[in-house]
Design a protein around this motif. Structure first.
Motif, PDB file in Angstrom:
ATOM      1  N   GLU A 196      18.623 -10.987   8.925  1.00 22.57           N
ATOM      2  CA  GLU A 196      19.402 -12.167   8.561  1.00 22.57           C
ATOM      3  C   GLU A 196      20.729 -12.291   9.290  1.00 22.57           C
ATOM      4  OE1 GLU A 196      19.955 -12.038   4.368  1.00 22.57           O
ATOM      5  OE2 GLU A 196      17.856 -12.516   3.894  1.00 22.57           O
ATOM      6  N   THR A 197      21.208 -11.215   9.913  1.00 22.94           N
ATOM      7  CA  THR A 197      22.582 -11.177  10.404  1.00 22.94           C
ATOM      8  C   THR A 197      22.675 -10.790  11.870  1.00 22.94           C
ATOM      9  OG1 THR A 197      23.304 -10.542   8.177  1.00 22.94           O
ATOM     10  CG2 THR A 197      24.888 -10.229   9.963  1.00 22.94           C
ATOM     11  N   CYS A 198      23.590 -11.455  12.571  1.00 23.38           N
ATOM     12  CA  CYS A 198      23.957 -11.087  13.933  1.00 23.38           C
ATOM     13  C   CYS A 198      25.338 -10.397  13.868  1.00 23.38           C
ATOM     14  CB  CYS A 198      24.029 -12.335  14.811  1.00 23.38           C
ATOM     15  SG  CYS A 198      24.541 -12.030  16.517  1.00 23.38           S
ATOM     16  N   TYR A 199      25.399  -9.169  14.347  1.00 26.43           N
ATOM     17  CA  TYR A 199      26.638  -8.388  14.312  1.00 26.43           C
ATOM     18  C   TYR A 199      27.291  -8.467  15.703  1.00 26.43           C
ATOM     19  CZ  TYR A 199      24.817  -6.522   9.939  1.00 26.43           C
ATOM     20  OH  TYR A 199      24.322  -6.390   8.669  1.00 26.43           O
ATOM     21  N   ILE A 200      28.462  -9.058  15.743  1.00 31.23           N
ATOM     22  CA  ILE A 200      29.175  -9.242  17.011  1.00 31.23           C
ATOM     23  C   ILE A 200      30.517  -8.506  16.950  1.00 31.23           C
ATOM     24  CG2 ILE A 200      30.229 -10.893  18.587  1.00 31.23           C
ATOM     25  CD1 ILE A 200      28.135 -12.904  17.800  1.00 31.23           C
ATOM     26  N   ARG A 201      30.711  -7.614  17.885  1.00 28.14           N
ATOM     27  CA  ARG A 201      31.964  -6.851  17.962  1.00 28.14           C
ATOM     28  C   ARG A 201      32.821  -7.444  19.072  1.00 28.14           C
ATOM     29  NH1 ARG A 201      33.606  -2.373  15.612  1.00 28.14           N
ATOM     30  NH2 ARG A 201      31.495  -1.958  14.831  1.00 28.14           N
TER      31      ARG A 201
END
Length: 204
Positions: A196-201
Motif C-alpha cells: 500500500e505504501t511507497c517509502y521515499i527517503r
C-alpha cells in the motif's frame, strides 16, 4: 512582535509562450507573457487564532491520503485550544507517553493568502517509519494543480534542516502519484514499496 516568523521566501515567476494562430499572426514563439508571480512564505504556527487559517482548514478534508486535519468541521471556538495544543507539541522534548514525538506545524502563504498546512515530526519511531513518516502536508483544494506542492515540500525540507531532523522519510500511498512526483522532484529516492505504501527517503 508577532510570534509567527517568516524564515524563507521563494519567488517563482511562471512564464509561458504564446503561439501564433490565424487570428493573431503577429505573435511569435519568442513572445513571453508573464503571469502573476508566487510570493511564498512558510510561517510557523502561533497560538493566536486567525480567520484566514481557520477558513483554509475548513476547506482541507479531515482525512486525505493519510494526512489528518483535525480542525475540519470544528467550530471557531475550538480553534484557539487546538493551536495551543499544536504549539505544545512543537515544544515537547523527547517521547511523550512512550509514543508521541514532537511535531511542528506550518502554514504556506502565497502573499497574504494561506494555501497550505504542513507538519514536521522532529524524529521518528520504528512505528512511524512504517506508517507516518517525517513530513505531512496538504494544499487547500481550491489552490491545487498550481505548483504549490513542490515548493511547499521544498520549504518544509529547509525547515527540517533548521530543526536538525536526523532523517527525512516520506510514507506515501502507492496510488497517490502526484505526491510521489513532488517527493521525487525534491531529490527523493524510492527506498522500498509495500502493498500500500511507497517509502521515499530524501537525503540530508
Amino acid at each position: 512582535k508577532s510570534a509567527w516568523s517568516r524564515f524563507s521566501v521563494c519567488r517563482i515567476k511562471q512564464r509561458f509562450r504564446k503561439k501564433p494562430n490565424a487570428a493573431s499572426s503577429a505573435f511569435s514563439d519568442d513572445v513571453q507573457i508573464e503571469r502573476k508571480p508566487m510570493e511564498l512564505r512558510l510561517i510557523k504556527l502561533s497560538d493566536q487564532p486567525d480567520a484566514g487559517i481557520y477558513n483554509m482548514l475548513q476547506e482541507i478534508p479531515p482525512f486525505e491520503n493519510g494526512f489528518v486535519n483535525p480542525m475540519h468541521g470544528k467550530p471557531f471556538g475550538e480553534f484557539r485550544g487546538w493551536l495551543q495544543s499544536c504549539k505544545a507539541d512543537a515544544e515537547q522534548k523527547g517521547l511523550l507517553d512512550g509514543w508521541k514525538v514532537p511535531e511542528s506545524t506550518y502554514w504556506l502563504y502565497d502573499g497574504d493568502r494561506p494555501v497550505g498546512y504542513g507538519k514536521i515530526r522532529h524524529f521518528l519511531t520504528e512505528k512511524l517509519r512504517k506508517d507516518g513518516g517525517s513530513i505531512g502536508y496538504a494544499v487547500r483544494p481550491s489552490e491545487r494543480r498550481k505548483g504549490y506542492g513542490t515548493a511547499f515540500l521544498h520549504l518544509l525540507l529547509v525547515q527540517c534542516a533548521e530543526l536538525n531532523v536526523p532523517e527525512v522519510l516520506l510514507t506515501i500511498r502507492k496510488d497517490n502519484l502526484p505526491s510521489q512526483k513532488v517527493a521525487l522532484a525534491n531529490s527523493g529516492i524510492i527506498e522500498r514499496l509495500s502493498d500500500e505504501t511507497c517509502y521515499i527517503r530524501i537525503p540530508r
